[in-house]
Write a protein that holds these residues in place. Structure first.
Motif, short mmCIF file in Angstrom:
data_model
loop_
_atom_site.label_atom_id
_atom_site.label_comp_id
_atom_site.label_asym_id
_atom_site.label_seq_id
_atom_site.Cartn_x
_atom_site.Cartn_y
_atom_site.Cartn_z
N ASN A 35 0.81 -1.21 0.00
CA ASN A 35 0.00 0.00 0.00
C ASN A 35 0.85 1.27 0.00
O ASN A 35 0.39 2.31 -0.45
CB ASN A 35 -0.94 0.03 1.20
N LEU A 36 2.08 1.19 0.52
CA LEU A 36 2.92 2.39 0.53
C LEU A 36 3.28 2.84 -0.88
O LEU A 36 3.32 4.03 -1.17
CB LEU A 36 4.18 2.16 1.35
N THR A 37 3.54 1.89 -1.76
CA THR A 37 3.84 2.24 -3.15
C THR A 37 2.61 2.88 -3.78
O THR A 37 2.72 3.92 -4.45
CB THR A 37 4.27 0.99 -3.94
N ASP A 38 1.45 2.27 -3.58
CA ASP A 38 0.22 2.84 -4.12
C ASP A 38 -0.07 4.20 -3.50
O ASP A 38 -0.52 5.12 -4.18
CB ASP A 38 -0.95 1.88 -3.88
N PHE A 39 0.17 4.31 -2.21
CA PHE A 39 -0.04 5.57 -1.51
C PHE A 39 0.88 6.66 -2.08
O PHE A 39 0.44 7.77 -2.38
CB PHE A 39 0.20 5.38 -0.01
N GLU A 54 -8.90 18.51 -5.01
CA GLU A 54 -9.08 17.06 -4.91
C GLU A 54 -8.07 16.40 -3.97
O GLU A 54 -8.16 15.21 -3.71
CB GLU A 54 -8.99 16.43 -6.29
N PHE A 55 -7.11 17.17 -3.50
CA PHE A 55 -6.10 16.61 -2.61
C PHE A 55 -6.63 16.58 -1.18
O PHE A 55 -6.56 17.55 -0.45
CB PHE A 55 -4.79 17.40 -2.69
N ASN A 56 -7.18 15.43 -0.82
CA ASN A 56 -7.72 15.22 0.53
C ASN A 56 -7.75 13.73 0.84
O ASN A 56 -7.51 12.90 -0.04
CB ASN A 56 -9.11 15.85 0.68
N GLU A 57 -8.05 13.39 2.08
CA GLU A 57 -8.05 11.99 2.50
C GLU A 57 -9.05 11.15 1.72
O GLU A 57 -8.78 9.99 1.41
CB GLU A 57 -8.34 11.87 4.01
N ILE A 58 -10.19 11.72 1.39
CA ILE A 58 -11.23 10.95 0.69
C ILE A 58 -10.74 10.54 -0.70
O ILE A 58 -10.83 9.37 -1.08
CB ILE A 58 -12.54 11.76 0.60
N THR A 59 -10.18 11.48 -1.44
CA THR A 59 -9.69 11.18 -2.79
C THR A 59 -8.55 10.17 -2.73
O THR A 59 -8.52 9.22 -3.53
CB THR A 59 -9.20 12.47 -3.50
N ILE A 60 -7.64 10.37 -1.81
CA ILE A 60 -6.51 9.44 -1.67
C ILE A 60 -7.03 8.04 -1.33
O ILE A 60 -6.61 7.04 -1.93
CB ILE A 60 -5.51 9.93 -0.60
N PHE A 61 -7.95 7.95 -0.39
CA PHE A 61 -8.53 6.66 0.01
C PHE A 61 -9.21 5.99 -1.18
O PHE A 61 -9.02 4.79 -1.41
CB PHE A 61 -9.52 6.85 1.17
N GLU A 62 -9.98 6.74 -1.92
CA GLU A 62 -10.69 6.18 -3.07
C GLU A 62 -9.72 5.70 -4.15
O GLU A 62 -9.99 4.71 -4.83
CB GLU A 62 -11.69 7.19 -3.63
N LEU A 78 -6.10 5.23 8.73
CA LEU A 78 -5.29 4.45 7.79
C LEU A 78 -4.42 5.37 6.94
O LEU A 78 -3.22 5.11 6.76
CB LEU A 78 -6.18 3.59 6.90
N ILE A 79 -4.98 6.45 6.44
CA ILE A 79 -4.21 7.41 5.64
C ILE A 79 -3.09 8.01 6.49
O ILE A 79 -1.95 8.15 6.02
CB ILE A 79 -5.12 8.53 5.08
N HIS A 80 -3.37 8.33 7.74
CA HIS A 80 -2.34 8.89 8.62
C HIS A 80 -1.25 7.87 8.91
O HIS A 80 -0.07 8.23 8.98
CB HIS A 80 -2.96 9.41 9.91
N LYS A 81 -1.64 6.61 9.08
CA LYS A 81 -0.64 5.54 9.31
C LYS A 81 0.26 5.40 8.08
O LYS A 81 1.49 5.33 8.21
CB LYS A 81 -1.35 4.22 9.61
N LEU A 82 -0.33 5.37 6.91
CA LEU A 82 0.46 5.26 5.68
C LEU A 82 1.36 6.48 5.51
O LEU A 82 2.52 6.34 5.11
CB LEU A 82 -0.46 5.11 4.46
N SER A 83 0.84 7.64 5.84
CA SER A 83 1.62 8.87 5.75
C SER A 83 2.82 8.81 6.69
O SER A 83 3.94 9.17 6.32
CB SER A 83 0.73 10.07 6.09
#
Length: 154
Positions: A35-39, A54-62, A78-83
């Motif tokens: 997921n880090l590569t995809d992130f 469009e740069f927000n957690e929702i767009t990144i998650f989707e 999850l986004i914060h953990k990946l970050s």
């Protein structure tokens, strides 16, 4: 998210450094989570400004999990953990990049590890190759003495 350590870090990278960092993130040696590569790829599409609407957690998650429902608490966590994980890899990237540019420290770490592994013949050979260290242009400056110290105390 735009003010996170990771985004501040990514904004400082040049295009070529971003490409190097991408290779670093994709390396199996450092990558523990696919997921880090995809992130990273999801974030990279907003480089260099990271200020799109469009740069927000929702767009990144989707982008990361198409078809999955965005849950405010768990998805943001999850986004914060990946970050956080990607930022740690970013710090490792800076360490490696700095080390690549510092020949004296590279030799020091090599000598130190050869000695610890009891590879004394290899240690002696490497030590002889740098024992004549004499940086005339920096003589008298702090870097000269620090480099001498590292070489002499390996």
């Amino acid at each position: 998210m735009q003010k996170s350590k990771l985004i501040k870090f990514l904004m400082t990278l040049t295009k070529s450094e971003l490409a190097e960092f991408e290779k670093f993130v994709q390396s199996p040696y450092f990558r523990q989570d696919r997921n880090l590569t995809d992130f990273f790829n999801a974030l990279k599409s907003f480089y260099p400004e990271f200020n799109s609407d469009e740069f927000n957690e929702i767009t990144i998650f989707e982008n990361l999990f198409p078809g999955n429902k965005f849950e405010t608490n768990s998805s943001v966590n999850l986004i914060h953990k990946l970050s956080s994980e990607l930022y740690k890899i970013g710090k490792e990237f800076l360490i490696i990049k700095g080390l690549q540019q510092d020949e004296v420290r590279k030799k020091y770490y090599l000598l130190n590890n050869l000695r610890e592994k009891k590879l004394f013949k290899e240690f002696e050979s490497e030590y002889k190759s740098i024992n004549n260290f004499d940086d005339q242009k920096n003589k008298g400056y702090a870097d000269y003495f620090i480099n001498k110290y590292f070489i002499m105390h390996s």
